[in-house]
Enzyme design. Sequence first.
Site, PDB file in Angstrom:
ATOM      1  N   HIS A 152       0.845  -1.207   0.000  1.00 23.79           N
ATOM      2  CA  HIS A 152       0.000   0.000   0.000  1.00 23.79           C
ATOM      3  C   HIS A 152       0.868   1.240   0.000  1.00 23.79           C
ATOM      4  O   HIS A 152       2.089   1.151   0.105  1.00 23.79           O
ATOM      5  CB  HIS A 152      -1.006  -0.017   1.163  1.00 23.79           C
ATOM      6  CG  HIS A 152      -0.414   0.070   2.530  1.00 23.79           C
ATOM      7  ND1 HIS A 152       0.390  -0.905   3.057  1.00 23.79           N
ATOM      8  CD2 HIS A 152      -0.509   1.028   3.501  1.00 23.79           C
ATOM      9  CE1 HIS A 152       0.752  -0.573   4.286  1.00 23.79           C
ATOM     10  NE2 HIS A 152       0.230   0.617   4.583  1.00 23.79           N
ATOM     11  N   HIS A 159       1.381   3.929   1.954  1.00 22.64           N
ATOM     12  CA  HIS A 159       1.915   4.672   3.096  1.00 22.64           C
ATOM     13  C   HIS A 159       3.445   4.798   3.006  1.00 22.64           C
ATOM     14  O   HIS A 159       4.129   3.850   2.615  1.00 22.64           O
ATOM     15  CB  HIS A 159       1.511   4.006   4.413  1.00 22.64           C
ATOM     16  CG  HIS A 159       0.084   4.271   4.782  1.00 22.64           C
ATOM     17  ND1 HIS A 159      -0.608   3.508   5.713  1.00 22.64           N
ATOM     18  CD2 HIS A 159      -0.783   5.230   4.360  1.00 22.64           C
ATOM     19  CE1 HIS A 159      -1.840   3.990   5.832  1.00 22.64           C
ATOM     20  NE2 HIS A 159      -1.971   5.025   5.025  1.00 22.64           N
ATOM     21  N   ASP A 213       5.845   4.660   5.026  1.00 25.45           N
ATOM     22  CA  ASP A 213       6.693   3.666   5.699  1.00 25.45           C
ATOM     23  C   ASP A 213       6.647   2.310   4.999  1.00 25.45           C
ATOM     24  O   ASP A 213       7.174   1.313   5.516  1.00 25.45           O
ATOM     25  CB  ASP A 213       6.315   3.533   7.181  1.00 25.45           C
ATOM     26  CG  ASP A 213       4.912   3.010   7.396  1.00 25.45           C
ATOM     27  OD1 ASP A 213       3.972   3.507   6.743  1.00 25.45           O
ATOM     28  OD2 ASP A 213       4.747   2.076   8.211  1.00 25.45           O
ATOM     29  N   HIS A 214       6.054   2.276   3.793  1.00 23.85           N
ATOM     30  CA  HIS A 214       6.044   1.049   2.987  1.00 23.85           C
ATOM     31  C   HIS A 214       6.648   1.261   1.601  1.00 23.85           C
ATOM     32  O   HIS A 214       7.006   0.288   0.942  1.00 23.85           O
ATOM     33  CB  HIS A 214       4.618   0.496   2.881  1.00 23.85           C
ATOM     34  CG  HIS A 214       4.078   0.097   4.223  1.00 23.85           C
ATOM     35  ND1 HIS A 214       3.970  -1.200   4.635  1.00 23.85           N
ATOM     36  CD2 HIS A 214       3.680   0.858   5.275  1.00 23.85           C
ATOM     37  CE1 HIS A 214       3.518  -1.238   5.884  1.00 23.85           C
ATOM     38  NE2 HIS A 214       3.340   0.008   6.294  1.00 23.85           N
ATOM     39  N   HIS A 264      -7.385  -0.964   5.427  1.00 24.76           N
ATOM     40  CA  HIS A 264      -6.400  -0.040   6.025  1.00 24.76           C
ATOM     41  C   HIS A 264      -6.205   1.136   5.059  1.00 24.76           C
ATOM     42  O   HIS A 264      -6.243   2.295   5.457  1.00 24.76           O
ATOM     43  CB  HIS A 264      -5.101  -0.799   6.265  1.00 24.76           C
ATOM     44  CG  HIS A 264      -3.948   0.021   6.766  1.00 24.76           C
ATOM     45  ND1 HIS A 264      -3.912   0.560   8.031  1.00 24.76           N
ATOM     46  CD2 HIS A 264      -2.775   0.380   6.165  1.00 24.76           C
ATOM     47  CE1 HIS A 264      -2.760   1.223   8.179  1.00 24.76           C
ATOM     48  NE2 HIS A 264      -2.063   1.123   7.067  1.00 24.76           N
ATOM     49  N   ASP A 271      -0.035  -4.017   6.186  1.00 23.53           N
ATOM     50  CA  ASP A 271      -0.636  -3.518   7.428  1.00 23.53           C
ATOM     51  C   ASP A 271      -2.084  -3.986   7.582  1.00 23.53           C
ATOM     52  O   ASP A 271      -2.912  -3.297   8.183  1.00 23.53           O
ATOM     53  CB  ASP A 271      -0.623  -1.975   7.447  1.00 23.53           C
ATOM     54  CG  ASP A 271       0.743  -1.400   7.762  1.00 23.53           C
ATOM     55  OD1 ASP A 271       1.675  -2.177   8.031  1.00 23.53           O
ATOM     56  OD2 ASP A 271       0.861  -0.161   7.735  1.00 23.53           O
ATOM     57  N   HIS A 290       4.840  -4.662  10.770  1.00 20.30           N
ATOM     58  CA  HIS A 290       5.161  -3.943  12.013  1.00 20.30           C
ATOM     59  C   HIS A 290       5.261  -4.889  13.204  1.00 20.30           C
ATOM     60  O   HIS A 290       4.549  -5.892  13.272  1.00 20.30           O
ATOM     61  CB  HIS A 290       4.071  -2.901  12.339  1.00 20.30           C
ATOM     62  CG  HIS A 290       4.039  -1.741  11.411  1.00 20.30           C
ATOM     63  ND1 HIS A 290       4.848  -0.638  11.551  1.00 20.30           N
ATOM     64  CD2 HIS A 290       3.287  -1.508  10.304  1.00 20.30           C
ATOM     65  CE1 HIS A 290       4.596   0.229  10.581  1.00 20.30           C
ATOM     66  NE2 HIS A 290       3.652  -0.274   9.800  1.00 20.30           N
TER      67      HIS A 290
HETATM   68 FE    FE Z   1       2.783   0.758   8.127  1.00 19.92          FE
HETATM   69 ZN    ZN Z   2       0.126   1.540   6.614  1.00 23.07          ZN
END
Ligand code: FE
Ligand code: ZN
Length: 242
Positions: A56, A58, A60-61, A114, A133, A171
Amino acid sequence: MSLEIVQVPVLSDNYVYLAHDGASGETAVIDPAVAEPVLEAAAARGWTITQILNTHWHPDHVGGNAAIVAATGAKVTGPKDEAARIPCIDRPVGDADTVSIGGSTGRVIGVAAHTAGHVAYAFEADGVLFPGDTLFAMGCGRLFEGTPADMFDALGKLMALPDATQVYCAHEYTQSNARFAVTVEPNNAALAARVGSVSARRAQSLPTVPFTIGEERATNPFVRATSAVELGARRAAKDSFR
Ligand code: FE
Ligand code: ZN
């Protein structure tokens, strides 16, 4: 099992994964939050990253996409419904598409909840799932762009995988999830046992990921919710849980 998987902890609690197929020499990175530690982990093994799989949009991905592509020429596969937000995307994919890492075939599972286009990658012959996530140990992702019904459907799709499937989520949220889970099911013996083993591992700074689909079936309060309404109530309670 032909995929060799390496877990690279980055940022405060993210896990990035290298998935390597020895026969072909292909190496994929799943959800590179950053580039440098991932490139180093590959180089340390003499591997060259050939592709990136994003679950996805985001940051942090996908934060490492551009630098990894610049360094290696890796090809980027990501969710088609979020393609505009996936840096350097080459191949947009959606539910029921397939991806391959050398001889290993992965099925793309649409798990929008998400985020609105979130996908998971299931390498079923290898018994491996990358849910991003969507599914965590005893938890699920926050509903930023989807509804409880979306997450209920998404988790249902993932729970159709065999119990032995190893889940490599993005995570290390396990301890917080465990504290919440026991408030939902204080009399679940499997959950109590798992909370104990998780606490012991975290006390030694060991990862609690991967885990199995079977463990989630027995202990995850979101997976175990019997309706979207119940899941939504649990998700809302977890959002404000301290
Ligand atoms: Fe994340
Ligand atoms: Zn995420």
